[in-house]
Design an enzyme around this catalytic site. Structure first.
Site, mmCIF file in Angstrom:
data_model
loop_
_atom_site.group_PDB
_atom_site.id
_atom_site.type_symbol
_atom_site.label_atom_id
_atom_site.label_comp_id
_atom_site.label_asym_id
_atom_site.label_seq_id
_atom_site.Cartn_x
_atom_site.Cartn_y
_atom_site.Cartn_z
ATOM 1 N N SER A 34 10.452 -10.258 -7.805
ATOM 2 C CA SER A 34 10.329 -8.975 -7.123
ATOM 3 C C SER A 34 10.963 -7.856 -7.952
ATOM 4 C CB SER A 34 10.937 -9.089 -5.720
ATOM 5 O OG SER A 34 10.630 -7.974 -4.924
ATOM 6 N N ASP B 166 1.522 -13.380 -0.393
ATOM 7 C CA ASP B 166 2.554 -12.361 -0.592
ATOM 8 C C ASP B 166 2.091 -11.037 0.020
ATOM 9 O OD1 ASP B 166 4.354 -10.435 -1.566
ATOM 10 O OD2 ASP B 166 4.632 -11.496 -3.454
ATOM 11 N N HIS C 290 6.247 -13.906 -0.304
ATOM 12 C CA HIS C 290 7.077 -13.173 -1.269
ATOM 13 C C HIS C 290 8.403 -13.913 -1.371
ATOM 14 C CE1 HIS C 290 7.994 -9.609 -3.618
ATOM 15 N NE2 HIS C 290 9.192 -9.573 -3.040
#
Length: 321
Positions: free
Chosen positions: A33, A115, A149
């Site tokens: 991320s 995600d 995610h």
């Protein structure tokens, strides 16, 4: 040498251990991320000192262009040809390492199909960006796992599609192992027992003055296998960057202990550096993200950037550079 996990002043107050000076080599980096965007920035800025990178749910170098709104939008309108040209221009100006140094890198990319935060187009754009500098055979792109995610593991964490702290999920897939083996080539099987090394909390303020004013925590972590304690000669270094709200302030050492790197480190003599970001609340960085849009520093994506330079100094300490 013996490495203590922590030290105490005479008054009894906690004083973090200095990051040990070592003689390791073959540095690589990965991130999830915001840590993925940061890893791409670091890879471009300091490509001469790296052998490869693992990028999980991240996008193209400098795609936010200093705008938090562009960052929040996932860099959806990124012009890849323009960003590649900008990279070359910065290299020619000495702001980042020569782009020729990227050509030998091995890159492992990941995005979970479930995600909700990082879209397929964002990671596809990163693949196109890499194609401007790195031969296709050296880039592996894993984008067919039904994961959210998260940092995928095969033994720890939430359900694979969860969007929840600590953003590590048991997906039946060992992402840390996959990326390390892609970057370094064949490795010995990971350890299946208790950790054989030490997770050391170290002082980050040595590498960046007043770190909490600049989005970094006062302390970070480094995992040192037992076989690397005596100076680290012949050991490798991997820099693992957490994502937003995966920092020491939010999850303590959960990412450093459970993301999956340390079991491979134990059997393959890899020192794992876990630098730590920190929140600046209520603005401009309430979720302890790494600076990949310029919340702290207009030079955030070049060698002179505060956070990048601090991480490079940590890496240099471990390699004796």
């Amino acid at each position: 040498m013996t490495i203590a996990a922590c030290a105490f002043t005479l008054s009894g107050a906690f004083a973090a251990t200095p990051l040990p000076a070592m003689k390791a080599q073959q540095v690589s980096i990965s991130g999830l991320s915001s840590g993925a965007y940061m890893a791409v920035q670091y890879q471009v800025a300091y490509s001469a000192s790296l052998v490869g990178a693992g990028i999980l749910a991240g996008g193209t170098y400098y795609c936010a262009r200093g705008s938090v709104m562009t960052a929040l939008g996932g860099c959806k309108d990124a012009d890849i040809a323009d960003l590649a040209a900008l990279t070359r221009k910065r290299a020619e100006a000495g702001q980042v390492d020569p782009v020729s140094k990227l050509a030998s890198h091995r890159v492992w990319m990941f995005r979970g199909t479930l995600d909700p935060l990082v879209k397929q187009a964002t990671t596809d754009d990163l693949a196109k960006y890499y194609a401007a500098f790195i031969p296709a055979a050296q880039v592996q792109y894993k984008n067919d796992l039904a994961a959210g995610h998260t940092m995928p593991t095969d033994s720890f964490g939430n359900k694979c599609d969860a969007l929840a702290t600590p953003f590590i999920s048991n997906c039946g897939y060992d992402a840390a192992g996959q990326l390390l083996q892609w970057i370094y080539g064949p490795l010995k099987p990971r350890s299946t027992g208790a950790a054989g090394g030490k997770l050391v909390e170290f002082d980050q303020s040595e590498f960046l003055a007043e770190p909490t004013s600049h989005g970094m925590a006062n302390t970070g972590y480094v995992y040192i296998p037992a076989s690397c304690e005596a100076g680290g000669a012949g050991c490798k270094v991997h820099i693992a960057l957490h994502g937003c709200v995966q920092d020491i302030g939010n999850v303590k050492d959960a990412f450093a202990r459970n993301a999956g790197y340390n079991a491979w480190a134990d059997t393959n003599r890899i020192v794992v550096l876990y630098p730590q970001a920190a929140a600046i609340s209520p603005m401009p960085n309430p979720k302890a993200c790494w600076d990949w849009w310029g919340y702290d520093d207009p030079d955030y994506a070049v060698q002179n950037g505060r956070q990048l330079r601090a991480i490079k100094r940590m890496s240099d300490r471990l390699t004796g550079a």
